[in-house]
Design a protein around this motif. Structure first.
Motif, PDB file in Angstrom:
ATOM      1  N   LYS A  54       3.489  -6.682  38.279  1.00 34.89           N
ATOM      2  CA  LYS A  54       2.727  -7.053  37.087  1.00 34.89           C
ATOM      3  C   LYS A  54       3.721  -7.490  36.017  1.00 34.89           C
ATOM      4  O   LYS A  54       4.758  -6.835  35.828  1.00 34.89           O
ATOM      5  N   PHE A  73       3.960  -8.677  31.852  1.00 32.29           N
ATOM      6  CA  PHE A  73       3.257  -8.683  30.580  1.00 32.29           C
ATOM      7  C   PHE A  73       4.116  -9.309  29.479  1.00 32.29           C
ATOM      8  O   PHE A  73       5.346  -9.332  29.582  1.00 32.29           O
ATOM      9  N   ALA A 126       2.326   0.776  35.254  1.00 33.05           N
ATOM     10  CA  ALA A 126       2.035  -0.123  34.133  1.00 33.05           C
ATOM     11  C   ALA A 126       1.136   0.562  33.106  1.00 33.05           C
ATOM     12  O   ALA A 126       1.366   0.444  31.891  1.00 33.05           O
ATOM     13  N   LEU A 137      -1.379  -9.674  29.862  1.00 34.68           N
ATOM     14  CA  LEU A 137      -0.980  -9.740  31.269  1.00 34.68           C
ATOM     15  C   LEU A 137      -0.695 -11.197  31.623  1.00 34.68           C
ATOM     16  O   LEU A 137      -1.591 -12.042  31.585  1.00 34.68           O
ATOM     17  N   GLU A 195      -0.178 -11.159  37.854  1.00 34.16           N
ATOM     18  CA  GLU A 195      -0.298  -9.956  38.673  1.00 34.16           C
ATOM     19  C   GLU A 195      -0.262 -10.370  40.129  1.00 34.16           C
ATOM     20  O   GLU A 195      -1.055 -11.205  40.568  1.00 34.16           O
TER      21      GLU A 195
END
Length: 418
Positions: free
Chosen positions: A219, A221, A304, A326, A329
């Motif tokens: 992930k 961000f 996360a 985000l 992913e």
């Protein structure tokens, strides 16, 4: 036999001008003049070993070696782009070894029942635009074409970059993200990617090669912080709402939480910006990236969530507005059991101990798993160093990897006839 020395030498050849966008090191960004120059040279090498070449709508270079039938191909690939101040083997070595496998078949007058396509993907790193693996996602048909047009650090949008690339390269590429749908592949029997390990395990165990079992979940961000700028000499410490100090507290929390999680859980802050950027002004805004990875989707999501929850606490304590976006992913991507077994057998046939290991780094293979079964072969790299000019592989290891890939291709032929 596969020519590992030539594969390594060609990676070295591509490590300097005109194949780099910077004069003092290697940085080959997607759709740039250095990228075009590299594509032209790699295409020439592909043609020399009996392949036809084309460029798809996403700007990927593809070399095709015909089979005795015109069914779905085996795809061998990796990426041609690089990070800033890069090493020479992360990505290009997998492409060069694919070409060398075809060279061995071509020299022997051999063709498989299936075609072989060698893909030089254009944007695995996401080092120019903030959307990694754009071009393999286009090939796999999993790219969200409705995403907002990405813009690079120079303010150049993807659409303008595509237009410039198409004109300079003479390639009929897409006008925008929606046009990337034309790059979607109709289907393949398998995808094989050879890549430097980017870790120290193989070297530590005295092994040249390893079969990858899966690619970690990931992930990414972007965190944006809004505080209040003020004079550095007249604003007391108690009254400050310092966005950069808040970012620093959050970054230390990232390290603390990931270390406590242990195992194969990792988290990284790789980019940090603060404004207004003056020595005598308290930063009123800041933003940074967060990259979270773990062996499974569940572990990645848990790590996360723990980090972002701590961010909320830190921001509230410091009276800073915090936004977490985000960026992308990627689920954990297991390699296909039958293909892993075929790689194991090919490695053993070369007289090398079989070793299976997971990849903590993301690769185009995790995207291609949406299109077809995938396999990955790791190659020992000195010190486990990657994304760094100190990247180093031996020609012997590269040759061994190429021979294993060639054995894999022939085992795949047997599997198709079984």
């Amino acid at each position: 036999m596969v020519n590992g020395k030539r594969a390594v030498n060609r990676c070295d050849h591509l490590g300097v001008a005109p194949y780099s966008d910077t004069p003092g090191g290697l940085y080959r960004a997607y759709l740039t003049p250095a990228y075009i120059a590299a594509q032209r040279t790699v295409a020439q090498w592909m043609v020399e070993v009996g392949m036809t070449t084309r460029t798809d709508a996403a700007g990927n270079l593809i070399g095709r070696y015909p089979g005795t039938t015109d069914g779905p191909p085996l795809i061998i690939g990796s990426h041609l782009d690089s990070v800033r101040d890069a090493g020479r083997y992360d990505g290009p070595l997998g492409i060069m070894l694919g070409i060398e496998c075809v060279a061995s078949l071509h020299a022997a007058g051999e063709r498989m029942s299936f075609p072989i396509e060698v893909y030089a993907f254009g944007d695995e790193e996401g080092s120019r635009f903030p959307l990694a693996m754009l071009t393999s996602r286009a090939v796999a048909g999993v790219l969200d074409v409705d995403e907002t047009e990405p813009v690079d650090a120079m303010g150049i949008g993807l659409n303008a970059a595509l237009a410039r690339y198409g004109a300079e390269a003479g390639a009929p590429v897409a006008d925008d993200l929606s046009g990337f749908a034309a790059a979607r592949h109709p289907g393949a029997i398998a995808y094989l990617e050879a890549h430097i390990e980017q870790g120290p395990l193989l070297e530590a165990e005295g092994l040249a090669l390893g079969t990858v079992t899966a690619i970690a979940a990931q992930k990414r961000f972007q965190i944006s912080l809004a505080g209040r700028a003020g004079h550095a000499g007249t604003t007391s410490m108690a009254l400050r709402r310092d966005a950069l100090a808040t970012a620093a507290a959050m970054i230390l929390a990232v390290e603390e939480i990931a270390r406590a999680a242990g195992g194969q859980n990792v988290a990284t802050v790789g980019v940090l910006h603060a404004a207004p950027g003056a020595a005598n002004v308290i930063p009123g805004s800041a933003r940074f990236t967060l990259d979270v990875r773990a062996a499974t989707d569940l572990e990645c999501a848990k790590l996360a969530e723990t980090i972002v929850t701590r961010f909320d606490v830190i921001a509230a304590e410091r009276q800073i507005a915090s936004t977490v976006e985000l960026l992308h992913e990627l689920p954990a991507s297991p390699c296909h059991p039958a293909l892993m077994e075929a790689l194991d057998q090919a490695i053993a046939a070369e007289g090398v101990p079989v070793r299976r290991l997971m990849s903590g780094a993301g690769h185009d293979a995790m995207i291609l798993s949406s299109l077809c079964p995938t396999a990955m072969l790791f190659i020992r790299c000195r010190g486990g160093v990657s994304h760094n000019p100190a990247e180093s592989v031996t020609t012997d290891d590269a040759g061994l990897a190429g021979n294993v890939m060639l054995r894999f291709i022939k085992r795949l032929e047997d599997m198709q006839g079984a």
